[in-house]
Design a protein around this motif. Structure first.
Motif, PDB file in Angstrom:
ATOM      1  N   ALA A 171      40.228  40.052  38.664  1.00  0.00           N
ATOM      2  CA  ALA A 171      39.374  38.728  38.602  1.00  0.00           C
ATOM      3  C   ALA A 171      39.159  38.208  39.824  1.00  0.00           C
ATOM      4  O   ALA A 171      37.928  37.380  40.069  1.00  0.00           O
ATOM      5  N   GLU A 172      40.147  38.048  40.807  1.00  0.00           N
ATOM      6  CA  GLU A 172      40.030  37.492  42.040  1.00  0.00           C
ATOM      7  C   GLU A 172      38.967  38.160  42.983  1.00  0.00           C
ATOM      8  O   GLU A 172      38.218  37.503  43.626  1.00  0.00           O
ATOM      9  N   HIS A 173      38.934  39.394  42.795  1.00  0.00           N
ATOM     10  CA  HIS A 173      38.063  40.169  43.453  1.00  0.00           C
ATOM     11  C   HIS A 173      36.640  40.109  43.162  1.00  0.00           C
ATOM     12  O   HIS A 173      35.655  39.861  43.871  1.00  0.00           O
ATOM     13  N   VAL A 174      36.425  39.989  41.871  1.00  0.00           N
ATOM     14  CA  VAL A 174      34.899  39.609  41.262  1.00  0.00           C
ATOM     15  C   VAL A 174      34.590  38.258  41.181  1.00  0.00           C
ATOM     16  O   VAL A 174      33.466  37.904  41.236  1.00  0.00           O
ATOM     17  N   GLY A 175      35.724  37.421  41.052  1.00  0.00           N
ATOM     18  CA  GLY A 175      35.312  35.957  40.816  1.00  0.00           C
ATOM     19  C   GLY A 175      35.225  35.542  39.493  1.00  0.00           C
ATOM     20  O   GLY A 175      34.240  34.630  39.165  1.00  0.00           O
ATOM     21  N   VAL A 176      35.802  36.043  38.649  1.00  0.00           N
ATOM     22  CA  VAL A 176      35.761  35.517  37.296  1.00  0.00           C
ATOM     23  C   VAL A 176      36.977  35.582  36.689  1.00  0.00           C
ATOM     24  O   VAL A 176      38.086  35.733  37.210  1.00  0.00           O
ATOM     25  N   LYS A 177      37.177  35.166  35.410  1.00  0.00           N
ATOM     26  CA  LYS A 177      38.446  34.887  34.744  1.00  0.00           C
ATOM     27  C   LYS A 177      38.829  36.132  34.044  1.00  0.00           C
ATOM     28  O   LYS A 177      37.909  37.067  33.691  1.00  0.00           O
TER      29      LYS A 177
END
Length: 198
Positions: free
Chosen positions: A35-41
């Motif tokens: 999630a942190e890598h992609v920028g989503v929840k």
């Protein structure tokens, strides 16, 4: 194989998951990391991949389709030695570049923690490479340009295992895998090259 440019959130998640698997292994990251890598929840990841097993399976299937597509794109009208050289060059330059391991090799090292369907997809990936290599080696033997011990199937398994091992060792020592040299030294003896060397 190189990761394609993703166009959708699902493809973006798969692309980043693949990169994490190839650098850390399947047990080296969580949905939170992804999630942190992609920028989503993390809830967004669960929408597309309810469990990590689902994500791993889809990652193996996507990677396998691309990798085997590239291998099957090698011109089979070439002599066997040219096909093998192109295969080894492909594996060395594209399959496991940028400090990343082949996804298949990385997951094979973690096979005991893989769910059954992921293990099955991974076995299919390995068998397809081995079968392709066996065909090329059989052609090379028929053409009189290659010699190896045992059957083409056994030699194909040995060559693919050596490819995976060389890639792993190259990461350890941070140097090129030198696949052509390794395969030539251990398994596949080429008549033409041996004659020139002599």
């Amino acid at each position: 194989m190189d990761t394609p440019t993703p166009n959708t959130t699902r493809e973006l998640l798969l692309a980043h998951a693949e990169k994490l698997i190839r650098t850390r292994g399947c047990n080296g990251f969580s949905y939170r990391d992804l999630a942190e890598h992609v920028g989503v929840k993390t809830s967004s990841i669960h929408y597309y991949f309810p469990g990590k097993d689902d994500l791993l399976y889809e990652a193996v299937e996507a990677y396998s389709a691309r990798a085997l597509g590239a291998v099957r794109g090698i011109d089979t009208t070439q002599p066997a030695q040219a096909q093998l050289d192109e295969y080894l060059s492909l594996m060395e330059s594209r399959a496991c570049g940028s400090g990343e391991l082949c996804l298949g090799g990385m997951l094979a090292a973690e096979v005991n923690s893989l769910p059954e369907r992921v293990r099955g997809a991974l076995q299919g990936f390995f068998r397809a490479h081995e079968a392709w290599l066996a065909r090329v080696l059989a052609e090379g033997a028929a053409q009189g340009t290659m010699k190896f011990s045992g059957t083409p199937e056994t030699a194909g398994r040995a060559v693919f295992a050596t490819v995976q091992g060389c890639i792993l060792v190259s990461r350890l020592f941070q140097q090129p895998a030198a696949l052509c040299e390794a395969i030539g030294a251990l398994y596949v003896q080429c008549e033409g090259k041996a004659d020139k060397a002599g």
